[in-house]
Design a protein around this motif. Structure first.
Motif, PDB file in Angstrom:
ATOM      1  N   SER A   1      -3.534  -5.062  -9.226  1.00 24.74           N
ATOM      2  CA  SER A   1      -4.085  -4.537 -10.481  1.00 24.74           C
ATOM      3  C   SER A   1      -3.029  -4.423 -11.577  1.00 24.74           C
ATOM      4  O   SER A   1      -3.333  -4.552 -12.771  1.00 24.74           O
ATOM      5  CB  SER A   1      -4.704  -3.160 -10.237  1.00 24.74           C
ATOM      6  OG  SER A   1      -3.727  -2.246  -9.744  1.00 24.74           O
ATOM      7  N   GLN A   2      -1.783  -4.208 -11.170  1.00 28.48           N
ATOM      8  CA  GLN A   2      -0.724  -3.998 -12.148  1.00 28.48           C
ATOM      9  C   GLN A   2      -0.411  -5.251 -12.963  1.00 28.48           C
ATOM     10  O   GLN A   2       0.249  -5.169 -14.005  1.00 28.48           O
ATOM     11  CB  GLN A   2       0.550  -3.519 -11.441  1.00 28.48           C
ATOM     12  CG  GLN A   2       0.364  -2.323 -10.543  1.00 28.48           C
ATOM     13  CD  GLN A   2      -0.242  -1.135 -11.269  1.00 28.48           C
ATOM     14  OE1 GLN A   2       0.263  -0.704 -12.297  1.00 28.48           O
ATOM     15  NE2 GLN A   2      -1.333  -0.599 -10.733  1.00 28.48           N
TER      16      GLN A   2
ATOM     17  N   PHE B   1       6.014   6.901 -14.067  1.00 26.75           N
ATOM     18  CA  PHE B   1       5.867   5.965 -12.950  1.00 26.75           C
ATOM     19  C   PHE B   1       7.190   5.728 -12.243  1.00 26.75           C
ATOM     20  O   PHE B   1       7.225   5.488 -11.037  1.00 26.75           O
ATOM     21  CB  PHE B   1       5.290   4.635 -13.451  1.00 26.75           C
ATOM     22  CG  PHE B   1       3.802   4.650 -13.623  1.00 26.75           C
ATOM     23  CD1 PHE B   1       2.960   4.411 -12.555  1.00 26.75           C
ATOM     24  CD2 PHE B   1       3.232   4.928 -14.856  1.00 26.75           C
ATOM     25  CE1 PHE B   1       1.587   4.435 -12.708  1.00 26.75           C
ATOM     26  CE2 PHE B   1       1.864   4.955 -15.026  1.00 26.75           C
ATOM     27  CZ  PHE B   1       1.029   4.709 -13.948  1.00 26.75           C
TER      28      PHE B   1
ATOM     29  N   TRP C   1       4.456  -1.449 -10.505  1.00 26.26           N
ATOM     30  CA  TRP C   1       3.847  -0.341 -11.248  1.00 26.26           C
ATOM     31  C   TRP C   1       4.508  -0.137 -12.609  1.00 26.26           C
ATOM     32  O   TRP C   1       3.983   0.584 -13.454  1.00 26.26           O
ATOM     33  CB  TRP C   1       3.922   0.946 -10.438  1.00 26.26           C
ATOM     34  CG  TRP C   1       2.950   1.005  -9.287  1.00 26.26           C
ATOM     35  CD1 TRP C   1       2.296  -0.041  -8.702  1.00 26.26           C
ATOM     36  CD2 TRP C   1       2.514   2.176  -8.594  1.00 26.26           C
ATOM     37  NE1 TRP C   1       1.489   0.402  -7.684  1.00 26.26           N
ATOM     38  CE2 TRP C   1       1.603   1.767  -7.591  1.00 26.26           C
ATOM     39  CE3 TRP C   1       2.805   3.530  -8.713  1.00 26.26           C
ATOM     40  CZ2 TRP C   1       0.982   2.659  -6.716  1.00 26.26           C
ATOM     41  CZ3 TRP C   1       2.197   4.432  -7.843  1.00 26.26           C
ATOM     42  CH2 TRP C   1       1.288   3.993  -6.856  1.00 26.26           C
ATOM     43  N   TYR C   2       5.654  -0.756 -12.811  1.00 24.60           N
ATOM     44  CA  TYR C   2       6.322  -0.685 -14.119  1.00 24.60           C
ATOM     45  C   TYR C   2       5.667  -1.597 -15.155  1.00 24.60           C
ATOM     46  O   TYR C   2       5.976  -1.490 -16.347  1.00 24.60           O
ATOM     47  CB  TYR C   2       7.788  -1.103 -13.978  1.00 24.60           C
ATOM     48  CG  TYR C   2       8.747   0.004 -13.636  1.00 24.60           C
ATOM     49  CD1 TYR C   2       8.300   1.247 -13.242  1.00 24.60           C
ATOM     50  CD2 TYR C   2      10.118  -0.197 -13.708  1.00 24.60           C
ATOM     51  CE1 TYR C   2       9.189   2.264 -12.921  1.00 24.60           C
ATOM     52  CE2 TYR C   2      11.025   0.802 -13.401  1.00 24.60           C
ATOM     53  CZ  TYR C   2      10.548   2.032 -13.004  1.00 24.60           C
ATOM     54  OH  TYR C   2      11.434   3.027 -12.700  1.00 24.60           O
TER      55      TYR C   2
ATOM     56  N   THR D   1       9.886  -7.833  -6.790  1.00 27.52           N
ATOM     57  CA  THR D   1       9.416  -6.855  -7.768  1.00 27.52           C
ATOM     58  C   THR D   1      10.477  -5.803  -8.084  1.00 27.52           C
ATOM     59  O   THR D   1      10.374  -5.121  -9.111  1.00 27.52           O
ATOM     60  CB  THR D   1       8.129  -6.153  -7.295  1.00 27.52           C
ATOM     61  OG1 THR D   1       8.384  -5.413  -6.096  1.00 27.52           O
ATOM     62  CG2 THR D   1       7.020  -7.167  -7.040  1.00 27.52           C
TER      63      THR D   1
ATOM     64  N   MET E   1      -6.162   3.762 -11.149  1.00 34.00           N
ATOM     65  CA  MET E   1      -5.156   4.257 -10.211  1.00 34.00           C
ATOM     66  C   MET E   1      -5.322   5.752  -9.944  1.00 34.00           C
ATOM     67  O   MET E   1      -5.240   6.202  -8.799  1.00 34.00           O
ATOM     68  CB  MET E   1      -3.744   3.988 -10.754  1.00 34.00           C
ATOM     69  CG  MET E   1      -3.276   2.560 -10.684  1.00 34.00           C
ATOM     70  SD  MET E   1      -1.594   2.406 -11.325  1.00 34.00           S
ATOM     71  CE  MET E   1      -0.677   3.371 -10.124  1.00 34.00           C
TER      72      MET E   1
ATOM     73  N   VAL F   1      -6.235   0.175 -16.066  1.00 29.16           N
ATOM     74  CA  VAL F   1      -5.475   0.150 -14.817  1.00 29.16           C
ATOM     75  C   VAL F   1      -5.022   1.549 -14.412  1.00 29.16           C
ATOM     76  O   VAL F   1      -5.155   1.950 -13.240  1.00 29.16           O
ATOM     77  CB  VAL F   1      -4.267  -0.808 -14.950  1.00 29.16           C
ATOM     78  CG1 VAL F   1      -3.315  -0.642 -13.765  1.00 29.16           C
ATOM     79  CG2 VAL F   1      -4.735  -2.263 -15.049  1.00 29.16           C
ATOM     80  N   VAL F   2      -4.492   2.296 -15.360  1.00 27.51           N
ATOM     81  CA  VAL F   2      -3.983   3.641 -15.030  1.00 27.51           C
ATOM     82  C   VAL F   2      -5.127   4.568 -14.635  1.00 27.51           C
ATOM     83  O   VAL F   2      -5.004   5.356 -13.688  1.00 27.51           O
ATOM     84  CB  VAL F   2      -3.178   4.218 -16.206  1.00 27.51           C
ATOM     85  CG1 VAL F   2      -2.779   5.670 -15.915  1.00 27.51           C
ATOM     86  CG2 VAL F   2      -1.925   3.377 -16.458  1.00 27.51           C
TER      87      VAL F   2
ATOM     88  N   PRO G   1       2.527  -1.852 -16.487  1.00 26.68           N
ATOM     89  CA  PRO G   1       1.835  -1.183 -17.606  1.00 26.68           C
ATOM     90  C   PRO G   1       2.779  -0.496 -18.594  1.00 26.68           C
ATOM     91  O   PRO G   1       2.596  -0.653 -19.815  1.00 26.68           O
ATOM     92  CB  PRO G   1       0.912  -0.184 -16.887  1.00 26.68           C
ATOM     93  CG  PRO G   1       0.632  -0.834 -15.568  1.00 26.68           C
ATOM     94  CD  PRO G   1       1.931  -1.476 -15.183  1.00 26.68           C
TER      95      PRO G   1
END
Length: 372
Positions: A94-95, A214, A165-166, A235, A150, A146-147, A168
């Motif tokens: 999703s990220q 995050f 996760w960084y 990543t 989550m 997305v957030v 967004p």
């Protein structure tokens, strides 16, 4: 009969491509655009005119890839909405949804930097403004989506926290790079320039705080859980991106303020503080670069590090780090940053070529568009 079978096989291949065209593919366009900008900056600082055509080539390639990828990306939303929803609710895949609008911003920045001698201002201004508007809208939209997913997804655990996760936070930090570029150039002294400046500053605030929030979650996961599986090893380098992008943004903010944004801000008293802030931010990126090298070495020597499409995660952060070094050196008037720009851009070029070749082989062998 053979022609019928051939047509059926081709239709099946196209259907598979659309169905399994995940959001991560735009990670490759981000890295390609960043390489083009880094090469152009290196050419400017070393006076290597021979590099400029290569920079323009990578920016043009970014545009072609973006258009090509957008077709199956949009078709998938219409034809396979359940696949899209599965990706949106996945804790890691999703990220990558914001990478598409990030690409639009990076492409705009690349065009602004490398194509100024090719396109007239009457073409560049609406083109760059359009890319800024579309990219910003996509980033704000996907960021909220997305957030919020989550935060409401009870299936997400600490073990899912990785540096993807960084993305967004970084997506919002990228908006000012093109925004401040426009404010300092094509939109200087205009009402549209003021609006772009306000949007850019808002995005800068959102991205900065999301990075802090995050970041604490992801670092907690790395400290108390086992390292992620080999596929997710690349990543880790995404940790370079937030402070590298912030460094570039601070430099561009100074240029935008000097052009005048109509908010009654006095520029000169702010410049020394901005220089110190940019240096502090870049220092963390440099430290993270060394840490990334140590972690990749750990994977290579003590575990395994085979090729996955996630290798593209190496490209944009390296490009951002290279550009930040060149931008900061020019901002501070210190030539010592030029060798860093050259070395990291050289490394990025090697990584890009290797990843592009291995990705092409994966596509040719039919392994690129399959269920994960």
């Amino acid at each position: 009969m053979s022609q019928v079978n051939s047509t059926s096989a081709e239709q099946s291949r196209i259907a598979n491509t659309v169905e399994f065209f995940g959001p991560q593919w735009f990670g490759s366009t981000m890295g390609t655009g960043a390489l083009g900008v880094a090469l152009w900056l290196l050419a400017a600082q070393l006076g290597l005119e021979a590099l400029r055509p290569f920079a323009q080539l990578f920016v043009a390639l970014t545009a072609v890839m973006t258009v090509t990828y957008t077709v199956p990306w949009l078709a998938r939303m219409w034809l396979y909405p359940h696949r899209v929803w599965n990706d949106l609710t996945h804790p890691i895949r999703s990220q990558f949804f914001p990478t598409m609008p990030i690409t639009l911003i990076v492409l705009g920045l690349g065009i602004a930097r490398t194509m100024g001698r090719i396109f007239p201002a009457s073409v560049l201004e609406p083109l760059l403004t359009g890319l800024f508007v579309l990219g910003s809208a996509g980033i704000f939209g996907f960021g909220l989506l997305v957030v919020s997913i989550m935060l409401t997804n009870d299936a997400i655990g600490t073990e899912h926290g990785v540096f993807a996760w960084y993305i967004p936070p970084v997506s919002h930090l990228v908006i000012p790079l093109l925004g401040f570029e426009l404010v300092a150039g094509h939109l200087a002294g205009t009402m549209m320039g003021q609006l772009v400046f306000l949007i850019s500053m808002m995005a800068l605030g959102i991205g900065s705080f999301l990075f802090l929030f995050f970041g604490s979650i992801v670092l907690h996961r790395y400290a108390y859980e086992s390292l992620p599986r080999e596929k997710l090893a690349p990543t880790f380098v995404i940790g370079l991106a937030p402070t590298a992008v912030l460094t570039i943004a601070v430099v561009k903010l100074a240029h935008a303020l000097k052009s005048g944004v109509g908010l009654g801000l006095t520029v000169e008293p702010l410049v020394p503080g901005l220089k110190l802030l940019a240096l502090v931010l870049w220092g963390f990126s440099a430290w993270w670069f060394v840490l990334t090298a140590a972690l990749v070495t750990h994977y290579v020597t003590r575990r395994t590090h085979p090729f996955f499409f996630t290798w593209w995660a190496y490209t944009f952060p390296l490009g951002a780090f290279a550009i930040s070094a060149g931008s900061l050196g020019s901002f501070l008037g210190i030539n010592a940053f030029v060798p860093v720009l050259a070395a990291v851009t050289g490394l990025l070029t090697v990584v890009w070529i290797a990843t592009a070749v291995l990705t092409t082989r994966m596509v040719v062998r039919g392994h690129a568009f399959t269920p994960e």
